[in-house]
Design a protein around this motif. Structure first.
Motif, short mmCIF file in Angstrom:
data_model
loop_
_atom_site.label_atom_id
_atom_site.label_comp_id
_atom_site.label_asym_id
_atom_site.label_seq_id
_atom_site.Cartn_x
_atom_site.Cartn_y
_atom_site.Cartn_z
N ASP A 130 85.92 19.10 67.70
CA ASP A 130 86.48 17.68 68.00
C ASP A 130 85.95 17.14 69.32
O ASP A 130 86.34 16.24 69.97
CB ASP A 130 88.23 17.72 68.25
N LEU A 131 85.33 18.09 70.28
CA LEU A 131 85.17 17.54 71.54
C LEU A 131 83.54 17.35 71.79
O LEU A 131 83.31 16.58 72.94
CB LEU A 131 85.62 18.62 72.70
N TYR A 132 82.80 17.53 70.68
CA TYR A 132 81.33 17.70 71.30
C TYR A 132 80.88 15.94 70.95
O TYR A 132 81.62 15.40 70.35
CB TYR A 132 80.26 18.58 70.55
N ASN A 133 79.78 15.58 71.74
CA ASN A 133 79.31 14.46 71.81
C ASN A 133 77.85 14.32 71.42
O ASN A 133 76.88 14.57 71.84
CB ASN A 133 79.24 13.98 73.17
N MET A 134 77.78 13.52 70.33
CA MET A 134 76.44 13.52 69.48
C MET A 134 75.40 13.02 70.31
O MET A 134 74.22 13.10 70.18
CB MET A 134 76.65 12.85 68.00
N ASN A 135 75.86 12.05 71.41
CA ASN A 135 74.82 11.36 72.28
C ASN A 135 73.94 12.44 72.85
O ASN A 135 72.92 11.93 73.50
CB ASN A 135 75.32 10.55 73.25
N GLU A 136 74.62 13.65 73.25
CA GLU A 136 73.87 14.35 73.85
C GLU A 136 72.79 15.38 73.02
O GLU A 136 71.81 15.89 73.69
CB GLU A 136 74.91 15.74 74.45
N CYS A 137 72.81 15.18 71.70
CA CYS A 137 72.06 16.10 70.94
C CYS A 137 70.30 15.94 70.96
O CYS A 137 69.66 16.86 71.21
CB CYS A 137 72.35 15.93 69.34
N PRO A 138 70.11 14.54 71.09
CA PRO A 138 68.55 14.35 71.02
C PRO A 138 67.70 14.88 72.12
O PRO A 138 66.68 15.33 71.94
CB PRO A 138 68.44 12.70 71.05
N ALA A 139 68.31 15.23 73.33
CA ALA A 139 67.65 15.65 74.43
C ALA A 139 68.24 17.06 74.57
O ALA A 139 68.08 17.70 75.90
CB ALA A 139 68.03 14.98 75.66
N CYS A 140 69.00 17.68 73.56
CA CYS A 140 69.76 19.11 74.03
C CYS A 140 68.49 20.06 73.74
O CYS A 140 67.71 20.24 72.52
CB CYS A 140 70.65 19.28 72.97
N PRO A 141 68.54 21.23 74.36
CA PRO A 141 67.45 22.14 74.27
C PRO A 141 67.86 23.23 73.14
O PRO A 141 67.08 24.07 72.75
CB PRO A 141 67.20 23.09 75.78
N PHE A 142 69.14 23.01 72.75
CA PHE A 142 69.74 23.88 71.49
C PHE A 142 69.48 23.19 70.21
O PHE A 142 70.14 23.91 69.44
CB PHE A 142 71.16 24.43 71.88
N GLN A 143 68.81 22.20 70.14
CA GLN A 143 68.71 21.30 68.98
C GLN A 143 68.52 22.28 67.72
O GLN A 143 68.94 22.28 66.64
CB GLN A 143 68.16 20.33 68.95
N GLY A 144 67.47 23.27 68.04
CA GLY A 144 66.72 24.08 67.00
C GLY A 144 67.68 25.12 66.47
O GLY A 144 67.60 25.63 65.58
N VAL A 145 68.74 25.73 67.55
CA VAL A 145 69.68 26.80 66.82
C VAL A 145 70.95 26.26 66.69
O VAL A 145 71.66 26.96 66.23
CB VAL A 145 69.73 27.85 68.01
N CYS A 146 71.14 25.21 66.94
CA CYS A 146 72.67 24.61 66.92
C CYS A 146 73.14 24.72 65.64
O CYS A 146 72.63 24.03 64.54
CB CYS A 146 72.73 23.25 67.44
N ASP A 147 74.35 25.33 65.48
CA ASP A 147 75.17 25.43 64.14
C ASP A 147 76.50 24.77 64.51
O ASP A 147 77.37 25.31 63.95
CB ASP A 147 74.95 26.85 63.66
N ARG A 148 76.45 23.54 64.76
CA ARG A 148 77.83 23.16 65.17
C ARG A 148 78.65 22.76 64.06
O ARG A 148 78.03 22.38 62.86
CB ARG A 148 77.45 21.68 65.79
N ASP A 149 79.98 22.75 64.18
CA ASP A 149 80.74 22.15 63.05
C ASP A 149 80.80 20.96 62.83
O ASP A 149 80.81 20.15 63.90
CB ASP A 149 82.20 22.66 63.30
N GLU A 150 80.11 20.27 61.72
CA GLU A 150 79.85 19.00 61.47
C GLU A 150 81.00 18.15 61.09
O GLU A 150 80.70 17.18 60.28
CB GLU A 150 78.55 18.94 60.73
N LYS A 151 82.02 18.50 61.20
CA LYS A 151 83.39 17.83 60.89
C LYS A 151 83.45 16.62 61.35
O LYS A 151 83.55 15.56 60.56
CB LYS A 151 84.38 18.49 61.40
N ASN A 152 82.80 16.15 62.41
CA ASN A 152 82.90 15.08 63.26
C ASN A 152 81.77 14.13 62.57
O ASN A 152 82.12 12.91 62.22
CB ASN A 152 82.55 14.95 64.63
#
Ligand code: SF4
Length: 255
Positions: A225-247
């Motif tokens: 409920d707290l994460y911000n998708m705007n951060e994703c494009p420049a995030c170094p964890f994009q390749g491993v991130c297994d976020r809960d995609e509820k949002n």
């Protein structure tokens, strides 16, 4: 998806709290799982800013000139790699903006004879949190019977400014027994100077805030409920991130 619903945070630092505010998953990967990750452009520029500001205040007062700010930027900027940025345009825009802001803001700081603290990291145990607290004071200047704390950041949103003020007040009051007279945060990408004047209620507000943050850091069920998708494009964890995609599912459904 993160399997443990509860994690234990024994040390709260300005860095892990800032990462959490940017994205709770980023905090989890960097500070709980301690995954190795490449330096992002924001972090790399922050290192350079720290070097320039620190070197600038070590110069004799008569040498703290705009020309020497430029010389220091020139000395450290070469450590940045173009591949850290999304495009060449972003790289050149960041270089121009940060250079201009540093020259304006540091030149106006040449009155500080000798900083009280210069990039000094302090650590303390806070029994109210049952955790350690660690914070770097970028530049502190003694004035009459208190001090002024200054921080130079690449950028910061309202939440980060609030975090930094609470941390500074709690730390100053608990470790030094002194409430800072003023806290100034310069955000170099937009050139703004944010000024806060703590009062007698600030310590209690800071403790309540940090208790709330600790509860959020340790409860991974709330991350989605707290994460911000705007951060994703420049995030170094994009390749491993297994976020809960509820949002994301919710947003797709609403659009
Ligand atoms: S990819 Fe997005 S959700 Fe995952 S850690 Fe990075 S910023 Fe957070």
């Amino acid at each position: 998806m993160i399997k443990n619903s509860q994690v234990s945070v024994r040390t709260m630092t300005d860095q892990n709290l800032t990462d959490f505010i940017r994205c709770p998953y980023k905090f989890y990967y960097a500070h709980i799982e301690k995954k190795k990750h490449p330096l992002g452009w924001r972090q790399a520029i922050q290192h350079i800013i720290n070097k320039v500001v620190s070197s600038y205040f070590q110069l004799p007062q008569s040498h703290r000139t705009p020309a020497n700010v430029l010389m220091l930027i020139d000395q450290y900027w070469g450590r940045l790699e173009l591949r850290m940025f999304d495009s060449q345009l972003q790289y050149y825009m960041a270089a121009a903006t940060v250079t201009d802001s540093l020259m304006r803001n540091l030149s106006s700081e040449s009155e500080i004879a000798q900083p009280l603290f210069l990039y000094e990291r302090f650590r303390m145990n806070l029994k109210e949190l049952n955790a350690d607290l660690s914070l770097t004071f970028d530049v502190a200047e003694w004035q009459q019977d208190s001090f002024i704390v200054k921080k130079f950041l690449v950028d910061a949103d309202e939440q980060m400014l609030e975090l930094y003020c609470h941390l500074t007040v709690v730390f100053s009051e608990k470790v030094f027994g002194i409430r800072p007279a003023r806290i100034e945060v310069v955000t170099l990408m937009d050139g703004d100077r944010h000024v806060f004047n703590p009062n007698k209620d600030s310590l209690e507000a800071g403790l309540i805030y940090l208790q709330m943050m600790k509860a959020l850091l340790e409860d991974t069920r709330q991350f989605s409920d707290l994460y911000n998708m705007n951060e994703c494009p420049a995030c170094p964890f994009q390749g491993v991130c297994d976020r809960d995609e509820k949002n994301e599912r919710k947003q797709k459904y609403l659009s």
